[in-house]
Design a protein around this motif. Structure first.
Motif, PDB file in Angstrom:
ATOM      1  N   LEU A  68       0.990  -0.586  -0.034  1.00 36.75           N
ATOM      2  CA  LEU A  68      -0.259   0.131   0.320  1.00 36.75           C
ATOM      3  C   LEU A  68       1.043   0.937  -0.474  1.00 36.75           C
ATOM      4  O   LEU A  68       0.749   2.211  -0.477  1.00 36.75           O
ATOM      5  N   ALA A  69       1.273   1.439   0.934  1.00 39.72           N
ATOM      6  CA  ALA A  69       2.673   2.575   0.960  1.00 39.72           C
ATOM      7  C   ALA A  69       3.534   2.572  -0.326  1.00 39.72           C
ATOM      8  O   ALA A  69       3.439   3.874  -0.911  1.00 39.72           O
ATOM      9  N   GLU A  70       4.047   1.829  -1.712  1.00 42.85           N
ATOM     10  CA  GLU A  70       4.400   1.871  -2.635  1.00 42.85           C
ATOM     11  C   GLU A  70       3.074   2.059  -3.387  1.00 42.85           C
ATOM     12  O   GLU A  70       3.669   3.269  -4.022  1.00 42.85           O
ATOM     13  N   ILE A  71       2.439   1.778  -3.082  1.00 45.89           N
ATOM     14  CA  ILE A  71       1.396   1.994  -4.488  1.00 45.89           C
ATOM     15  C   ILE A  71       0.740   4.030  -4.029  1.00 45.89           C
ATOM     16  O   ILE A  71       1.177   4.537  -5.025  1.00 45.89           O
ATOM     17  N   LEU A  72       0.647   4.147  -2.882  1.00 52.36           N
ATOM     18  CA  LEU A  72       0.208   5.317  -2.441  1.00 52.36           C
ATOM     19  C   LEU A  72       1.805   6.508  -2.821  1.00 52.36           C
ATOM     20  O   LEU A  72       1.066   7.773  -3.617  1.00 52.36           O
ATOM     21  N   LYS A  73       2.971   5.749  -2.469  1.00 51.82           N
ATOM     22  CA  LYS A  73       4.154   6.766  -3.235  1.00 51.82           C
ATOM     23  C   LYS A  73       3.579   6.715  -5.000  1.00 51.82           C
ATOM     24  O   LYS A  73       3.939   7.944  -5.599  1.00 51.82           O
ATOM     25  N   ILE A  74       3.391   5.511  -6.222  1.00 52.99           N
ATOM     26  CA  ILE A  74       3.706   5.923  -7.241  1.00 52.99           C
ATOM     27  C   ILE A  74       1.925   6.688  -7.317  1.00 52.99           C
ATOM     28  O   ILE A  74       2.324   7.826  -8.407  1.00 52.99           O
ATOM     29  N   ILE A  75       0.821   6.607  -6.817  1.00 49.96           N
ATOM     30  CA  ILE A  75      -0.058   7.884  -6.946  1.00 49.96           C
ATOM     31  C   ILE A  75       0.727   9.453  -7.238  1.00 49.96           C
ATOM     32  O   ILE A  75       0.443   9.620  -7.576  1.00 49.96           O
ATOM     33  N   ASP A  76       1.137   9.142  -5.439  1.00 46.08           N
ATOM     34  CA  ASP A  76       1.836  10.772  -5.881  1.00 46.08           C
ATOM     35  C   ASP A  76       2.296  10.694  -6.551  1.00 46.08           C
ATOM     36  O   ASP A  76       2.654  12.542  -6.989  1.00 46.08           O
ATOM     37  N   GLY A  77       3.215  10.462  -7.479  1.00 50.34           N
ATOM     38  CA  GLY A  77       4.515  10.480  -8.265  1.00 50.34           C
ATOM     39  C   GLY A  77       3.083  11.115  -9.298  1.00 50.34           C
ATOM     40  O   GLY A  77       3.508  11.635 -10.024  1.00 50.34           O
ATOM     41  N   LEU A  78       2.519  10.224 -10.135  1.00 52.10           N
ATOM     42  CA  LEU A  78       1.420  10.573 -11.201  1.00 52.10           C
ATOM     43  C   LEU A  78       0.814  11.785 -10.733  1.00 52.10           C
ATOM     44  O   LEU A  78       0.129  12.479 -11.675  1.00 52.10           O
ATOM     45  N   LYS A  79       0.332  12.130  -9.350  1.00 58.67           N
ATOM     46  CA  LYS A  79      -0.323  12.987  -9.838  1.00 58.67           C
ATOM     47  C   LYS A  79       0.321  14.850  -9.549  1.00 58.67           C
ATOM     48  O   LYS A  79       0.076  15.850 -10.074  1.00 58.67           O
ATOM     49  N   ALA A  80       1.498  14.235  -9.284  1.00 58.62           N
ATOM     50  CA  ALA A  80       2.836  15.823  -9.165  1.00 58.62           C
ATOM     51  C   ALA A  80       3.036  16.206 -10.502  1.00 58.62           C
ATOM     52  O   ALA A  80       2.839  15.118 -11.151  1.00 58.62           O
TER      53      ALA A  80
END
Length: 897
Positions: free
Chosen positions: A885-897
């Motif tokens: 989940l932590a990993e997914i959240l990082k990826i999501i943040d990355g995509l949003k950025a």
RNA sequence: GGGCGAUUAGCUCAGUUGGUUAGAGCAUCUGCUUUACACGCAGGUUGUCGGGGGUUCGAGUCCCUCAUCGCCCACCA
């Protein structure tokens, strides 16, 4: 090794091998004191029958058991044969005669039997040829027919023995009569069928009180003429005062008595029962109890006779019914006609309602009922599935004497002769009645009984009469001491009473020794019934019965066998469609092509297991090698367990899954790149050869033809021996070479498979599924060594130009797998919205799983009561999911950025 | 009337003694000639495990109950 074609072509292969097998005599059952015996007797099909899907199922199972037994080093025999099928064949021959303008009667017994034999020889044996097409590995030299001279002798011997012990008697009894075939039938041959009929309410006038009537309900007004009483319940206040009085039978007009009997159900109908002793079993019992006259008003063919009166004589029973109703109506004695549904017994062969009929017949009081029950209860005989034991016991508990005589000619004629000129011969006076296997020495003074025996009264001796009983010399020749009791019986539950139960009693009665020596078989496997996709029984009239030979023609016998076995769970009915067979055919083709693929590489010495094992260099084996061998060992072990429980569908599923998914889907693919490496190649080829060899062995009982063909094509049968004689065990040999199940390798392979699946899915999601050169980046959870050492094969498998180990990435579509986070380089072409949606879904799933796991672990009751390994598992799962989940959240943040 | 079996994805069925996120084949959708196989390969979609209640930390799995379907046995005219 020979060149093999792209698509497997079964028909040539099957014919070729069957011929070779038979010529070599490899199906012959031989007494071999060094080997454990294994035997099966075939449920004998009707000699003039043709193969049905039911036969396919049944005989495939038997063939699997027999072939497996041979592989396991037992001395196996499968004894084949056919049944003369008394009434069924007689009916067919009579139909044929009618077409020719002849009849059995016109021909007479001798001539008829001649014609019937010719007819049998012409149409008979087709099914035997069809069984060969299916691959049935019977010992054909032992083919038995129930009308063979030896077998007939056994049947007559059994009759004489039972007669001498008082088990067989002749008597006038109420029997089930088939008005079409003009013969008595046993209770088991009567099929109860619900029928829409009418309940007629009518009134009979009291003799002493003219103008006063009793109302009676009946479904059979056509038997009024045979009424000899009217019965009421003595407790019935409405009628008890009439008991002993007379009442008028309407036609032929006569006074009959009113009797009282508790048997009458006050609440049914009007509470008044007409008693027709000659045409109803219950009424016959009443007549004996109350000394009533018995008047038969019907002929054998269910037309009315003279005693029924001139209005009725010659009418069929149903025409007579209408006539009787009409007459009652005219007389003003018909009160009402109501719709009514009741069960009517039908004759199986004649397909008409049976008629209860009083006649002289031969009966058998069953011997050894208690012993037969005990044989199953004690476990000496085991039923699969076990639940049939209840059915069996229930039948034995309620067993009734068996009517064994049939008024037909096709069969074993009752071996009883009556002294000429003696009117009422005394059955127990040898001067008047002769009972013997051989005819009397002075035949001119005797007349033989006209009747023949019920077919089942011959087939109940099958397990030992096929082994030569009662002739000691024949028994020795056929190895009865060695092969009896038989090991397994495979049959349908529909003949549990007809055949199975009776065979057990026969074994108990006729064979010497203790129970374990007498029982005819140790296990009975009851198959399901093959139905169509709508769940209907297959029948000729519905036209839903596929011709197995046409299916074999189209898909091959192996495909048919595998398909049927794959969908045949133990004891459950089978809904059959051709698609099942496609699965089997496709699997054959897969097997064929995997072997073809192997043959594209250089051949090696496959002539023995030992030679292959020696080619396995442990030092050169990688995790994939060890994993596939581990799976192979496990698969083989599980299959051994399944055989002990007769779980055939489980076996096919394991074989299919191992071969298709583990071996072809993974191993062959990952090792393709290693084939270019001369160092690794030898090991890969050895592993492939080992896997294919063991698969062929394990598949052989199910798919005998293709496995035999490949066995030789691949060089496994270099010494010319057949695959059926080769043991499928191999784990011991491997162990000697230091190769055992490797759990770590299995786990690594699972991780790599997971990686490949996730990476391929990621490609597909980015619409790059068909690209073979994507750039993959991985942030591993550990040191990444497993990935590093497998990069080459993974690239090939996934279709990637590179797999690089990296740190945290952003703005790249990514997925999580056990080994880490996989990114795919799409060079700025990311559809951020779609990616976010996909990741959102994944995030939600993980969050739910984490929530559930936390709740469970917070639950004091769970933590204190659940076993440690379960708690460990839950903790591990939680931490893994949290990391993901932590990993997914990082990826999501990355995509949003 | 008695007994037995079944009810899990659109279809046919696995799911052993209760234990992580319920599987397979077929069907369907998308893409693919990649060192065998289009009878193939890769990926996707599809499930309140017949309804209700109970036991349990935990039920597709055990118990009760109901429903539907099927089979077997049983002489109510």
């Amino acid at each position: 090794m020979s060149q093999i074609s792209k698509v497997y072509n079964p028909s040539e292969v099957e014919d070729k091998w069957y011929k070779t097998w038979v010529e070599s005599g490899c199906f012959k059952g031989k007494v071999d004191s060094k080997k454990e015996p294994y035997s099966i007797v075939i449920p004998p099909p009707n000699v003039t029958g043709v193969l049905t899907m039911g036969h396919v199922l049944n005989n495939t199972i038997q063939d699997i058991l027999i072939r497996r037994a041979r592989q396991m080093g037992k001395s196996a025999v499968w004894i084949p044969g056919t049944d003369h099928a008394g009434v069924a064949t007689q009916t067919k021959v009579e139909a044929y005669l009618r077409k020719e303008g002849l009849s059995a009667k016109k021909l007479g017994r001798e001539k008829f039997l001649e014609v019937a034999k010719q007819w049998r020889d012409k149409h008979g044996g087709i099914i035997i040829e069809q069984l060969k097409k299916l691959g049935a590995s019977c010992d054909w030299d032992r083919l038995v027919h129930t009308l063979d001279a030896d077998y007939s002798k056994a049947v007559l011997t059994a009759f004489v023995k039972l007669f001498e012990q008082g088990y067989i008697y002749r008597g006038k009894r109420m029997v089930n009569w088939c008005p079409v075939n003009l013969t008595a039938l046993s209770d088991e041959e009567v099929i109860m069928t619900p029928q829409k009929s009418k309940l007629y309410r009518m009134k009979y006038e009291l003799v002493d009180e003219p103008g006063k009537f009793l109302e009676i309900a009946t479904t059979r007004p056509e038997t009024i003429m045979g009424d000899t009483a009217v019965a009421v319940n003595p407790k019935d206040e409405r009628y008890s005062r009439y008991i002993g009085k007379k009442i008028w039978r309407p036609f032929p007009k006569a006074q009959i008595i009113i009797i009282g009997d508790e048997y009458v159900d006050m609440s049914f109908g009007t509470g008044v029962l007409k008693v027709t002793p000659a045409h109803d079993p219950a009424d016959f019992e009443l007549s004996k109890k109350h000394n009533l006259p018995v008047i038969e008003v019907m002929n054998a063919d269910a037309t009315m006779n003279g005693l029924a009166g001139p209005e009725f004589e010659g009418l069929d029973r149903y025409a007579a019914r209408e006539k009787a109703v009409e007459m009652l109506r005219e007389m003003g004695q018909l009160v009402a006609v109501e719709d009514y549904e009741n069960n009517i017994g039908f004759s199986e062969r004649g397909n008409v309602p049976i008629e209860p009929r009083l006649s002289d017949q031969w009966f058998l009081r069953y011997p050894k009922v208690a012993e037969a029950k005990e044989a199953v209860e004690s476990g000496a005989i085991k039923f699969w599935p076990k639940r049939w034991e209840k059915t069996y016991e229930h039948w034995l508990d309620n067993i009734r004497d068996w009517c064994i005589s049939r008024q037909i000619w096709w069969g074993h004629r009752i071996p009883v002769w009556y002294r000429k000129g003696v009117a009422n011969p005394d059955m127990h006076n040898p001067d008047e009645v002769y009972v013997g296997v051989e005819p009397p020495a002075d035949p001119q003074n005797w007349v033989q009984d006209e009747d023949s025996l019920d077919t089942w009264a011959s087939s109940w001796l099958w397990p030992f009469a096929t082994m030569g009983w009662p002739d000691p010399k024949a028994q020795k020749e056929r190895g009865m001491d060695y092969f009896y009791p038989t090991s397994d019986l495979v049959t349908g539950p529909d003949i549990i009473f007809f055949w199975v139960a009776r065979m057990i009693m026969a074994g108990m009665e006729f064979l010497p020794g203790e129970m374990k020596d007498k029982i005819p078989f140790k296990n009975v496997y009851f198959t399901g019934i093959i139905r169509d996709m709508q769940g209907r029984k297959m029948s000729k009239s519905l036209g839903n019965s596929p011709d197995p030979l046409a299916i074999i023609e189209k898909y091959g016998a192996d495909g048919l066998r595998f398909g049927v076995m794959n969908c045949a769970p133990q004891g459950q009915d089978i809904l059959f469609s051709e698609e099942r067979v496609e699965l089997g055919r496709n699997f054959c083709n897969k097997l064929w092509n995997a072997c073809r693929f192997r043959q594209m590489s250089q051949p090696q010495d496959n002539s023995s297991l030992d030679k292959i094992v020696r080619r396995l260099d442990r030092s050169k084996m990688d995790a994939d090698d060890r994993a596939i061998i581990s799976s192979l060992i496990k698969c083989s072990e599980e299959i051994s367990k399944d055989y002990l429980l007769y779980q055939f569908n489980s076996i096919t599923q394991r074989l299919y899954s191992f071969f298709w998914n583990d071996f072809c889907g993974w191993y062959l693919e990952v090792s393709k790149s290693r084939l270019n490496d001369p160092e690794a190649m030898q090991t890969v080829l050895a592993v492939e050869d080992l896997c294919i060899r063991q698969m062929l062995l394990l598949l052989h009982p199910f798919m005998p033809f293709i496995t035999e063909e490949l066995w030789h094509n691949m060089g496994y049968g270099a010494d010319g021996s057949f695959i059926q004689d080769q043991s499928p065990s191999f784990a011991g040999e491997l162990e000697k070479a230091g190769i055992v199940v490797d759990a770590e390798a299995l786990e690594q392979t699972e991780k790599l498979k997971d990686f490949a699946t996730v990476a391929r899915a990621l490609k597909a999601k980015c619409n790059l599924g068909s690209k073979r050169d994507v750039r993959l980046l991985v942030m591993p959870v550990d040191d990444g060594n497993l990935l590093k050492s497998n990069t080459e094969k993974l690239k090939k498998l996934i279709g990637a130009a590179s797999i690089e180990l990296v740190g945290q990435q952003s703005e790249m579509p990514a997925s999580l797998c056990d080994l880490g986070t996989v990114y795919i380089d799409v060079r700025g072409n990311v559809d951020a919205g779609a990616e976010l949606a996909r990741l959102g879904k994944e995030r939600e799933k993980l969050e739910n799983a984490i929530k559930a796991a936390r709740a469970r672990l917070a639950n004091q009751a769970f933590v204190s009561k659940a076993p440690a390994n379960v708690i460990e598992g839950a903790k591990k799962q939680l931490s893994e999911n949290e990391a993901k989940l932590a990993e997914i959240l990082k990826i999501i943040d990355g995509l949003k950025a």
